[in-house]
Each structure stands twice: as C-alpha cells, then as structure tokens.
Write an enzyme that holds these catalytic residues in place. Structure first.
Site, PDB file in Angstrom:
ATOM      1  N   SER A 174       5.628  44.328  35.210  1.00 14.29           N
ATOM      2  CA  SER A 174       4.363  44.997  35.555  1.00 14.29           C
ATOM      3  C   SER A 174       3.860  44.712  36.962  1.00 14.29           C
ATOM      4  O   SER A 174       2.834  45.256  37.363  1.00 14.29           O
ATOM      5  CB  SER A 174       3.280  44.626  34.535  1.00 14.29           C
ATOM      6  OG  SER A 174       3.446  45.374  33.351  1.00 14.29           O
ATOM      7  N   LYS A 189       3.055  47.611  39.113  1.00 10.04           N
ATOM      8  CA  LYS A 189       1.718  48.222  39.202  1.00 10.04           C
ATOM      9  C   LYS A 189       0.998  47.872  40.501  1.00 10.04           C
ATOM     10  O   LYS A 189       0.093  48.606  40.927  1.00 10.04           O
ATOM     11  CB  LYS A 189       0.860  47.792  38.003  1.00 10.04           C
ATOM     12  CG  LYS A 189       1.356  48.298  36.657  1.00 10.04           C
ATOM     13  CD  LYS A 189       0.429  47.871  35.541  1.00 10.04           C
ATOM     14  CE  LYS A 189       0.877  48.401  34.188  1.00 10.04           C
ATOM     15  NZ  LYS A 189       2.078  47.705  33.676  1.00 10.04           N
ATOM     16  N   SER A 244      -3.226  45.632  32.779  1.00 12.65           N
ATOM     17  CA  SER A 244      -1.809  45.993  32.877  1.00 12.65           C
ATOM     18  C   SER A 244      -1.490  47.200  32.001  1.00 12.65           C
ATOM     19  O   SER A 244      -0.548  47.194  31.205  1.00 12.65           O
ATOM     20  CB  SER A 244      -0.923  44.803  32.480  1.00 12.65           C
ATOM     21  OG  SER A 244       0.390  44.991  32.955  1.00 12.65           O
TER      22      SER A 244
END
Length: 465
Positions: A122, A125, A299
C-alpha cells in the site's frame, strides 16, 4: 498483463518560509500525556489536606501541524547511520531496502539498495496521492446525480465517488463529509416527479472492474470491490466497519439504497441516463484533498483506484483502471524522472503483487511533500496515519511505552503476505524533519512491522550529528 499466482494478501510537506508553513510531526502522545494527581473523593466538598496540590486541569489532545524552528540542527549521514545501527541488525527486517533524507535540504542521510524495485504494497498509495495532488484541483468534487427517465423511472448516475453514503442524515459515515443517498431522496420528493422504479447508470467508468492480478476473494475479505462508478460507503456491507466485506455489486447496492430511501419496490435495473435529461437531485463529494487523506489514513484500496480514474479523466484518458495507472505514471514521471527508473505499476492501490517501486522514489516523493520542493503535495501529510494515534493504520503501532516515535511519526503503511513497507516523516528531538521509506520482504509482517517501527522510532531520538 497478468502476474503469476501469488498468495492472497493480508492486511497486514526559500527555506525560512517552509519552516514556518510546512509540516512538523503531530506531537499527539506528548499533548495527550496523562496527568496523575492525588485526588480525594470526586463528590466530596472537603478541602484537600495541607501540602496536597490541587488537581490540575485535564490535558486535551491537540492534534495540529506545528511549524519547526528555522535553525534546527542539520543531521549528518554518519549520525543517522550510528543512531539506527543496532535496530538494523534485527533479522525480522528480512531483505530490507530503504532511504532516509533531510526534508529541508533533500540530502540523503542513509540508503540501502534504495534503487532496487520492490513490491510496495500500500505504499503505492503514496504515489497515487502525490499524482492526484500535483495534477488535480485540490477543491475538485464529484457530483452524483439523479435523472428523470420515462414511465416513472429515475436513474441514479454515478460519477466515480465511492464515498457516497447510504447512512441516514445525521448518522456517522466512514468517509469525511460525503454526499448522502438520504439527501438525494429528499430532493427527489421535493421535485414532484413521480417515482415508480429506480435504475442505475454506471457508464462513467469503462473496462474491467477488477485488475487481472487481484484475487476476488479479497472482495469478501474487505480489501477491494469491483471498481464501478457508483458505490455507497466504499461498497462496504457494514458501512462503518473499516474491515467489512465489500459487495460484489456496488452499483446495484447503491441503487437499492436509493429505492429503499424512497420506499420504491421492485428490482433495480441498469440504464443510461438521457443526455439532456432532467436532473432532479444531486449531491457532491468532499473536496479532492479530503478524499486523498481519507484514502491514506485508512489505506482504502477502493478510494485509491477511483482517485486514479478521476485523474485519468482529467488528463483526457479513458475512464478505466488501466488508464488510472497510466495517469499516475504520466504525472510522476514528469516530476521525478530520475527516481522513476525501474518502477512498474499495475494498480493504484498496491493490492497487486505485480507492482515494483524503489524505496528511493518513495522517499524522494515524501521529501518533496515535506520540504520546499512540491508544496502542492504538502496536504497529503495531513492524511498520513500518526504513530500510536487515534485513528488510521498506525493506531496500534509504535507502542508509547517502548517506542520514542509514538506521536512523532506520520507514515503510510504497506502490508501483503511477506511484504512490509513504511514511508513517511519523523521529527527528531532537535526539531529536524526527516523523510524515509523502508521496504522489508521475506519475513512475516507480524515480525517485520515492529522491527521497522523500531528503526524509525530511533530517528526520533536522533541528534544525528
């Protein structure tokens, strides 16, 4: 392209001007220190015995971004290396790559194989957030509308906003300040248009709704949903539960929520809203900055993917998941061309094991956001989870009893099976802001995450000179 089968994933911000305006770390733990005082019976009116001080006023957490001093001492590479040397010996870190930099000067203070592309999980991101903030208007909102059809049919037309909520007016929502189905229903009733049936228009997005490398089991697992242009509460079955299973039919779920709010029976169908049809209701999302920060704080994979498609549409590309990735790439390659080498993105959320990103790129992006280089990216720092904070994916990490980084670290987490990553910023005891990106692989996240936290927490104690 498709990737070999992989294990199913598990959850695992001129120098003086910047120092006055840019980010420092939220001193959440320090601001929320518990005051302990000897106190007699709460209900007693009796005076305290002689020599006992009065009970001090309660301390209230004050989560604010505060300016750092312009003359904070500058760290050195040797000082940083010395400070984290012991923590770097922990075998739980597995195969570790990373980079640590001075946010003001951009000087690299420590690096280990930082140019090697790794699975970012993640931390992907961070790139999606940076691209969105660089290329999109920060006040941009998405408008979900209801169009009058024929024979009493109304058509709920999606605009790519997964934060639209089916929660009643006044009830809590998962996302910040979303549009609500309840408000659409109120406007429809006031319009006087008779409603006999509800349909949905999903035409704002095109192409496959799931990337070829995603595991459909992650829909029930709560990590992803088919990316359609119409959703409510991020397609969560339980709208306030961060880890709720997601629905495999987000658009239909949104249409059914509107039908329920209007007391309309019958199946919800798909339809195309007339181009010049009468708009009888509409609601808007929160501004882009708010949605970016919600995505980072929790997230949220669904929100990350829809933000990338929003960026693609802004760049004149097709409204597809693939174009969303292209839009992120196009934006960041222009700004971080040198560090982009070796990067390969397959999605905008980091759910795919096919992604490859070097720690150098993640750290340089974070340095640009936290330093003077890219002020348009600075708002993303507000969305980074706070170590041992009140909410977000770091709320249960950096134990304040043992880790000095608690309350002083803001970072984006990343976890897949065998992959643990952490990218963010930390303020040292000398008031200097350091950026970092750490990527660990080959060990269990349950072991790797505390080891990563220990390395970064030690930077808080760092005079590093």
């Amino acid at each position: 392209m498709s990737a070999p089968a992989q294990p199913a994933p598990r959850r695992g911000r001129r120098l003086l001007l910047w120092t006055l305006l840019a980010v420092t770390i939220l001193a959440l733990v320090a601001a929320a220190t518990v005051v302990v005082a000897l106190k007699l019976d709460d209900t007693s009116d009796e005076p305290l015995p002689a020599g006992i001080p009065p009970q001090p006023a309660l301390v209230t957490p004050d989560p604010q971004v505060r300016p750092v001093a312009a003359n904070a001492p500058e760290p050195t590479p040797a000082g940083v290396t010395r400070e984290i040397a012991d923590e770097l010996r922990d075998p739980a870190l597995g195969a570790l790559t990373g980079q640590i930099s001075d946010a003001i000067t951009g000087q690299v203070l420590w690096s280990r194989n930082a140019g090697t592309p790794r699975i970012p999980a993640s931390n992907d991101k961070v790139l999606t957030a940076a691209a969105a903030l660089l290329a999109l208007p920060h006040d941009q909102r998405l408008t979900t509308s209801v169009v009058a059809g024929t024979n009493g049919q109304i058509i709920l037309k999606g605009a790519g906003d997964p934060t639209l909520s089916a929660q009643p007016v006044g009830a809590d929502t998962f996302y910040t300040d979303p549009g609500r189905i309840a408000d659409l229903a109120t406007q429809i009733r006031r319009s006087g248009v008779p409603v006999r049936s509800v349909a949905i228009d999903l035409s704002a997005f095109e192409g496959p709704t799931m990337d070829s490398t995603w595991d459909r089991r992650d829909i029930a697992g709560g990590d992803i949903a088919p990316i359609e242009s119409l959703m409510v509460d991020g397609a969560r079955v339980e709208p306030l539960d961060e880890y709720s299973p997601r629905t495999p039919t987000p658009g239909l779920a949104a249409g059914r929520a509107l039908a329920k709010a209007l007391d309309v029976d019958g199946d919800v169908a798909e339809a195309t809203a007339p181009v010049n049809g009468q708009v009888i209701a509409s609601v808007q999302s929160a501004p882009l900055v708010t949605r970016v920060n919600d995505m980072l704080r929790y997230s949220d994979n669904v929100l990350a993917e829809t933000l990338s498609v929003e960026l693609a549409v802004h760049q004149g590309l097709s409204p597809t998941l693939e174009s969303g990735v292209s839009a992120v790439r196009n934006t960041l390659q222009q700004t971080f061309a040198q560090q982009w080498e070796g990067t390969s993105l397959h999605d905008a959320s980091g759910l795919s094991y096919a992604n490859r990103v070097p720690a150098e790129l993640l750290d340089v992006v974070m340095t640009a956001a936290s330093g003077p280089a890219q002020p348009k990216m600075r708002p993303m720092l507000d969305g980074l989870p706070v170590a041992a904070g009140l909410a977000g994916t770091l709320s249960d990490r950096f134990d304040p009893r043992t880790n000095p980084g608690a309350g002083w670290v803001r970072a984006k987490t990343g976890t897949l099976t065998g992959v643990s990553s952490l990218t963010g910023i930390v303020q040292t005891v000398d008031g200097r802001v350091l950026s970092f990106a750490m990527m660990s692989g080959g060990t269990s996240p349950a072991a790797a995450r505390p080891a990563l936290d220990a390395v970064i927490g030690q930077l808080r104690e760092c005079g590093c000179r």
